[in-house]
Design an enzyme around this catalytic site. Structure first.
Site, PDB file in Angstrom:
ATOM      1  N   HIS A 198       4.562   5.581  11.724  1.00 29.61           N
ATOM      2  CA  HIS A 198       4.086   5.509  10.339  1.00 29.61           C
ATOM      3  C   HIS A 198       3.104   6.678  10.157  1.00 29.61           C
ATOM      4  CE1 HIS A 198       3.079   4.039   6.485  1.00 29.61           C
ATOM      5  NE2 HIS A 198       2.728   2.794   6.762  1.00 29.61           N
ATOM      6  N   ARG A 220      11.140   4.011   3.659  1.00 26.31           N
ATOM      7  CA  ARG A 220      10.745   3.019   4.671  1.00 26.31           C
ATOM      8  C   ARG A 220      12.008   2.285   5.097  1.00 26.31           C
ATOM      9  NH1 ARG A 220       5.676  -1.061   4.648  1.00 26.31           N
ATOM     10  NH2 ARG A 220       4.723   0.912   5.240  1.00 26.31           N
ATOM     11  N   LYS A 233      26.614  -3.129  -0.029  1.00 22.44           N
ATOM     12  CA  LYS A 233      28.083  -3.010  -0.094  1.00 22.44           C
ATOM     13  C   LYS A 233      28.623  -2.248   1.110  1.00 22.44           C
ATOM     14  CE  LYS A 233      27.519  -2.344  -5.039  1.00 22.44           C
ATOM     15  NZ  LYS A 233      27.523  -1.250  -6.019  1.00 22.44           N
ATOM     16  N   ARG A 243       0.806  -1.223   0.000  1.00 22.68           N
ATOM     17  CA  ARG A 243       0.000   0.000   0.000  1.00 22.68           C
ATOM     18  C   ARG A 243       0.838   1.273   0.000  1.00 22.68           C
ATOM     19  NH1 ARG A 243      -2.767  -3.982   1.660  1.00 22.68           N
ATOM     20  NH2 ARG A 243      -0.778  -4.508   2.580  1.00 22.68           N
ATOM     21  N   THR A 244       1.780   1.374   0.919  1.00 17.28           N
ATOM     22  CA  THR A 244       2.463   2.655   1.107  1.00 17.28           C
ATOM     23  C   THR A 244       3.290   3.011  -0.127  1.00 17.28           C
ATOM     24  OG1 THR A 244       2.567   2.089   3.442  1.00 17.28           O
ATOM     25  CG2 THR A 244       3.867   3.977   2.730  1.00 17.28           C
TER      26      THR A 244
END
Ligand code: CP
Length: 307
Positions: free
Chosen positions: A134, A106, A85, A55-56
């Site tokens: 959130h 995120r 890396k 969704r986000t």
């Protein structure tokens, strides 16, 4: 560095800003306006997702496209960016700042968005930082409550499930402190209760709350049942997860005992805590809630890019 409007946490919003944002989101629902705003032509959003998302990420990408901008990014930054890396988050953000006009991040770590904002030369949007916050989910949750219930003031809202690791509950609790005569009912197994730092904030803000393990307490009192998933991936051990799983399942039986004027929200994804038989009930508002994410995120991108 230029000052930017970042979206980092729920506490940054006051009521006036929330109302303005909801009005902007309502404006974004008008499809006639999509792709017509010259302010966003040629603007680029980077989506950097170090944790999974449906969704986000996709609603942010859709929001940018609907506004008329472009999107670059990676859905699995932990594996497909130079983090693998050994590159630091700060270096990644410095580099990506030069390639785009806004970054949606995120990350697995609490506080990652704040760290990113310190070195970014573009707006940062926190799309979830581990078990922290959130904020954009909380914005769409509140927008959904306002649309579904016609108001936010005076409501009793039950938050159910994993209240320790469920970051959406933390952000929503903080944001609800902007409204009048709110009552919060935290329903959870003992080992995943609402964190003390959230409770302290609510006490400072004068928000009434209570805690219980008994789901029945919510059914007759709450106008909003905010169901959440038990966040299996964040538990320290499978034994702790087993203590919390499967305790609160909304099914046809629960529906029959809920208030007729109540609604069910869930940030989704669900993992068994709302039975599919509930979906057809008009009180099941979670798919409409997810759709609202598009409008709220269009409004947020507009706000960040025109600050
Ligand atoms: N509600 C939410 O954040 O969903 P995703 O994890 O699919 O983005």
């Amino acid at each position: 560095m230029t000052a930017h409007y970042h979206i980092l946490g729920a506490k940054q919003f006051n009521r006036t800003e929330l109302e303005e944002l909801f009005d902007s989101a309502a404006r974004m629902e008008d499809r006639e306006t999509w792709n017509t705003d010259p302010r966003f032509a040629g603007k680029i959003m980077t989506t950097l997702f170090f944790e999974s998302s449906t969704r986000t990420r996709l609603s942010f990408e859709s929001a940018m496209s609907r506004l008329g901008g472009k999107v670059i990014g990676t859905e699995n930054a932990a594996q497909f960016s130079s983090t693998i890396k050994g590159e630091t988050l700060e270096d990644t953000i410095r580099i990506v700042s030069g390639y785009s006009d806004i970054i949606v991040l995120r990350h697995t770590d609490i506080g990652a968005a704040e760290r990113a904002a310190k070195v970014a030369d573009v707006p940062i949007i926190n799309a979830g930082d581990g078990a922290g916050e959130h904020p954009t989910q909380a914005l769409l949750d509140l927008y959904s409550i306002r649309k579904e219930c016609g108001r936010i003031d005076g409501l009793t809202i039950a938050m159910i499930g994993d209240l320790t690791y469920g970051r959406t509950v933390h952000s929503l609790s903080y944001m609800l402190a902007n409204f009048q005569n709110i009552k919060l009912l935290f329903v959870s197994p003992e080992n995943v209760g609402i964190p003390s730092y959230v409770k302290h904030y609510l006490e400072e803000q004068g928000v009434a709350y209570s805690e219980t393990e008994n789901f029945e307490d919510a059914l007759q009192s709450a106008e909003v049942l905010y169901q959440t998933r038990i966040q299996k991936e964040r538990f320290p051990s499978i034994e702790e997860y087993r203590k919390a799983e499967g305790r609160y399942i909304i099914n046809r039986d629960i529906l029959s005992r809920m208030r007729k004027d109540s609604i069910i929200l869930h940030p989704l994804p669900r993992a068994g805590e709302i039975a599919p038989e509930v979906d057809e009930d008009p009180r099941a508002a979670y798919f409409r809630q997810a759709q609202n994410g598009l409008y709220i995120r269009m409004a947020l991108v507009e706000k960040c890019l025109t600050f």
